[in-house]
Scaffold this active site. Structure first.
Site, PDB file in Angstrom:
ATOM      1  N   ASP A 568       0.868  -1.190   0.000  1.00  0.00           N
ATOM      2  CA  ASP A 568       0.000   0.000   0.000  1.00  0.00           C
ATOM      3  C   ASP A 568       0.900   1.234   0.000  1.00  0.00           C
ATOM      4  O   ASP A 568       1.868   1.326   0.776  1.00  0.00           O
ATOM      5  CB  ASP A 568      -0.908   0.006   1.234  1.00  0.00           C
ATOM      6  CG  ASP A 568      -1.897   1.157   1.221  1.00  0.00           C
ATOM      7  OD1 ASP A 568      -2.973   0.987   0.639  1.00  0.00           O
ATOM      8  OD2 ASP A 568      -1.550   2.226   1.787  1.00  0.00           O
ATOM      9  N   ASN A 576      -2.728  12.827  -3.890  1.00  0.00           N
ATOM     10  CA  ASN A 576      -3.791  13.239  -4.806  1.00  0.00           C
ATOM     11  C   ASN A 576      -4.318  14.620  -4.448  1.00  0.00           C
ATOM     12  O   ASN A 576      -4.575  15.464  -5.332  1.00  0.00           O
ATOM     13  CB  ASN A 576      -4.939  12.232  -4.771  1.00  0.00           C
ATOM     14  CG  ASN A 576      -4.686  11.038  -5.683  1.00  0.00           C
ATOM     15  OD1 ASN A 576      -3.948  11.153  -6.660  1.00  0.00           O
ATOM     16  ND2 ASN A 576      -5.274   9.902  -5.367  1.00  0.00           N
ATOM     17  N   ASP A 585      -1.765   9.485 -10.645  1.00  0.00           N
ATOM     18  CA  ASP A 585      -1.714   8.387 -11.641  1.00  0.00           C
ATOM     19  C   ASP A 585      -0.272   8.102 -12.057  1.00  0.00           C
ATOM     20  O   ASP A 585       0.118   6.943 -12.253  1.00  0.00           O
ATOM     21  CB  ASP A 585      -2.546   8.764 -12.865  1.00  0.00           C
ATOM     22  CG  ASP A 585      -4.048   8.752 -12.570  1.00  0.00           C
ATOM     23  OD1 ASP A 585      -4.431   8.185 -11.516  1.00  0.00           O
ATOM     24  OD2 ASP A 585      -4.802   9.289 -13.399  1.00  0.00           O
ATOM     25  N   GLU A 611      -4.622   2.447  -4.270  1.00  0.00           N
ATOM     26  CA  GLU A 611      -3.169   2.491  -4.179  1.00  0.00           C
ATOM     27  C   GLU A 611      -2.577   1.177  -3.691  1.00  0.00           C
ATOM     28  O   GLU A 611      -1.410   1.121  -3.305  1.00  0.00           O
ATOM     29  CB  GLU A 611      -2.747   3.626  -3.244  1.00  0.00           C
ATOM     30  CG  GLU A 611      -3.082   3.426  -1.778  1.00  0.00           C
ATOM     31  CD  GLU A 611      -4.484   3.913  -1.413  1.00  0.00           C
ATOM     32  OE1 GLU A 611      -4.732   4.132  -0.235  1.00  0.00           O
ATOM     33  OE2 GLU A 611      -5.319   4.094  -2.343  1.00  0.00           O
TER      34      GLU A 611
END
Length: 698
Positions: A568, A576, A585, A611
């Site tokens: 993770d 973000n 991204d 993620e």
């Protein structure tokens, strides 16, 4: 039965030959000699000499002719016995020549002449002939394996002849007395003559039991030896060298020599030519039979294309008589040879002597058939002729057209389905590719020859060895194979293909390897879309859910350890929020690419969602495996990402893992335990890897 009758006719016909009747008449003449007058028929020896010389020279000439015929016609198909006969006559002819010139009253060419000296040569020649003829009759008649053997026989004959001549001329005292003037023949001479007669009769008996061999007629040879025996009997009767018995003996000997010449000449010269003529006639008849009964139509034409003759097949096929076709132009019946094109065609086949054309032939009731015309040009006695062989190829042409249609349908089906076919012939070692194979490879069939090695040039280097292994295994143990691999085309693009192959057998024996190749690039792309994450390109959760069970089962079968790891990205939501989703991204793609580069081909990287990434490590042992995984996780922290204001942004991973050899083989439980370990890593401060505690199983 008919052949046996013909053999009997051929054999019995020899006894109806005039020479056979001559033999009978001369035998009767011998037995009537007891009534002949005993007084000399010549006044003196000088009067007898011309007749004696004439008969002897005739016999010498015939002897030399016998030798010349047999010697020059001899080959490996004939028995060496013939050479013994020939050399015997050469020796006898030479000795008789000296006998003739040793007669009393002849010029003294070879020392002083006398009746004794003449008889030495005479008895020697007769004795040599009698012994050699008997030996030849006793010897088996088999083909000679070595033609050079005849020279050995000739050397022996020359040696014997030279010995007789040398001793007769220089040492006549070595011989017993054969004739006494005023008394006649001595007893020893008569005994020798009778001995020679016995040898001749024995020879006749043996010759009559033999079948004719190549180069000799035994019947005539036996008749000749019979007359020689009668001649010797005459030579036992005379009391004067000029009486009738002596003359008769020379006449009988001359006739006997003629019969020997006839026997050998017929067998060596005349008979082979007659047999050759007979075989030529038989061959001509057989050829005519084959021509008339040939399935092809055969025409003989002059140089202008006018019909000279036809075979029976033409008359039957066209339903017309030969006379109705003679002098007609061939173009009346064959479309490929119409008069307008005849001159041009004539130049072609005159240059090449043969020409093959396809046309249409007209037959009865205006019916037609497809024809193949083979034109043969030849010269005979300075005249130009053409022979046509016309075959009805209607069925073949229709079959070829049907085959062409089916091949086009197959090629069209292969183009539609993107499936090409190929074949490797085990005997000829030749490979054939269909048109679609060339299309899939983007290769030119005029440039690239169909072969497995050339196909390998288009196989992706990473897949090449796998293709070779499957192909060789199929050739070795004849097992079929099914394989998906990549092609690397010349333009740099790649394709996925599915190849299948199996061995074709005829009567249980393998004859060729038959295979197909299908372009599955589009199918593979759709499959990739279904099983790959569109953003990162790694496998997605669907792939993981459908394959995790088979991966675990495979590790159990191979007794290997499988590790289920969940990574993770720490604080990804803040990335973000702070830099935008496009930057987020980029981070996801960068982490996925790094993980993909670090794992082995046997491992799998999946984006589980958001993620989170799941990495399946196959065949990895602890604790070294965990160190390796930790090294990969730590490497992500070294990645650098540049944001919009050119700041360097780094990310870290937290990870949890579970292993089959520690935590069991249940896929759902492995996921839950790895997820618990991930949660523990996050609670412990993130940026770390945790192996699920075994106590969690309790």
């Amino acid at each position: 039965m008919q052949s046996d009758f013909l053999k009997y006719e051929a054999s019995s016909s020899q006894f109806r030959h005039p020479l056979f009747y001559i033999t009978v008449l001369m035998t009767v003449g011998f037995f009537s000699s007891q009534f002949w007058p005993e007084t000399p028929i010549f006044d003196n020896v000088e009067a007898f000499l011309p007749y004696h010389s004439m008969l002897e020279m005739f016999s010498v000439t015939v002897s030399l002719m016998v030798f010349a015929i047999v010697w020059n016609s001899f080959n490996n198909d004939r028995s060496i016995n013939l050479i013994f006969i020939a050399v015997t006559f050469l020796a006898v002819g030479v000795i008789d020549f000296f006998h003739s010139f040793s007669y009393f009253g002849m010029p003294d060419f070879f020392g002083e002449n006398s009746t004794q000296k003449a008889l030495i040569f005479w008895i020697s020649a007769r004795l040599i002939a009698a012994i050699m003829f008997l030996m030849v009759a006793l010897m088996p008649w088999f083909n000679n394996s070595y033609e050079n053997n005849k020279y050995l026989v000739l050397i022996g004959g020359v040696f014997v002849t030279g010995g007789v001549l040398l001793s007769g001329i220089h040492y006549p005292q070595w011989y017993p007395v054969f004739f006494v003037d005023g008394y006649g023949l001595t007893d020893f001479k008569i005994i020798i003559e009778y001995f020679i007669v016995v040898l001749h009769f024995a020879t006749v008996a043996l010759l009559l039991t033999k079948k004719d061999a190549v180069g000799v007629n035994f019947i005539w040879f036996a008749c000749a030896v019979w007359l020689m025996a009668l001649a010797e009997l005459f030579f036992t009767l005379y009391s004067s060298v000029s009486d009738l018995y002596n003359l008769a003996g020379h006449v009988y000997k001359a006739v006997a020599y003629i019969m020997v010449f006839k026997a050998l000449f017929l067998a060596s010269i005349t008979r082979p030519y007659k047999e050759l003529e007979q075989r030529s006639v038989e061959k001509l008849l057989l050829t005519q039979y084959a021509v008339d009964n040939s399935g092809d139509l055969i025409y003989w034409l002059d140089y202008d294309g006018r019909i000279l003759s036809v075979n029976d097949a033409v008359k039957q096929k066209l339903g017309v008589q030969a006379d109705d076709m003679i002098n007609s132009h061939i173009g009346r019946f064959e479309s490929a040879l119409v008069p307008d094109s005849w001159k041009q065609l004539r130049e072609q086949f005159s240059e090449h002597h043969q020409l093959v054309l396809d046309g249409v032939h007209l037959c009865r009731n205006s019916e037609k058939f497809f024809s193949q015309v083979r034109i043969v040009f030849f010269k005979y006695r300075s005249q130009n002729y053409i022979c046509l062989f016309i075959a009805d190829i209607t069925e073949r042409k229709l079959a070829l057209e049907s085959l062409a249609r089916k091949q086009e349908q197959l090629a069209q089906a292969q183009r539609i389905t993107h499936i090409g076919s190929w074949e490797f012939n085990l005997e000829s070692k030749e490979t054939v590719w269909s048109e679609e194979v060339y299309h899939i490879l983007q290769a030119d069939e005029k440039v690239v020859k169909a072969s497995f090695n050339n196909f390998l040039q288009y196989v992706h280097s990473d897949d090449r060895q796998r293709v070779i292994d499957h192909y060789q295994r199929c050739l070795t143990d004849y097992s079929p194979y099914h394989l998906v691999h990549r092609l690397q085309l010349l333009d740099g693009s790649s394709r996925y293909v599915e190849t299948r192959a199996e061995m074709q057998r005829i009567n249980g024996e393998p004859v060729s390897l038959i295979g197909t190749i299908q372009d599955i690039t589009k199918e593979r792309e759709l499959e990739d879309q279904a099983y790959h994450d569109p953003l990162t390109g790694v496998y997605n959760r669907r792939f993981l859910d459908e394959n995790i069970y088979s991966l675990i089962d495979n590790s159990v079968i191979k007794e290997q350890n499988l590790c289920y790891v969940i990574f993770d990205i720490d604080f990804f939501k803040e990335i973000n929020d702070n830099y935008g989703h496009d930057f987020g991204d980029r981070v996801l793609k960068g982490v996925a690419e790094y993980l993909q580069r670090q794992v082995r081909d046997s491992d799998f990287v999946c984006r589980f969602g958001g993620e989170e990434f799941v990495v399946i490590f196959n065949d990895i042992e602890m604790p070294s495996g965990m160190e390796r995984i930790e090294k990969i996780r730590h490497g992500v922290g070294n990645l650098q990402f540049i944001n919009q204001i050119d700041d360097i942004v780094k990310v870290n991973l937290s990870g949890g893992m579970a292993c089959t050899k520690i935590h069991g083989n249940d896929a759902k439980q492995l996921f839950e335990l790895a997820d618990q370990a991930l949660y523990s890593a996050k609670r412990s401060g993130r940026n770390r890897l945790k192996l699920c505690d075994k106590s969690s199983l309790d």
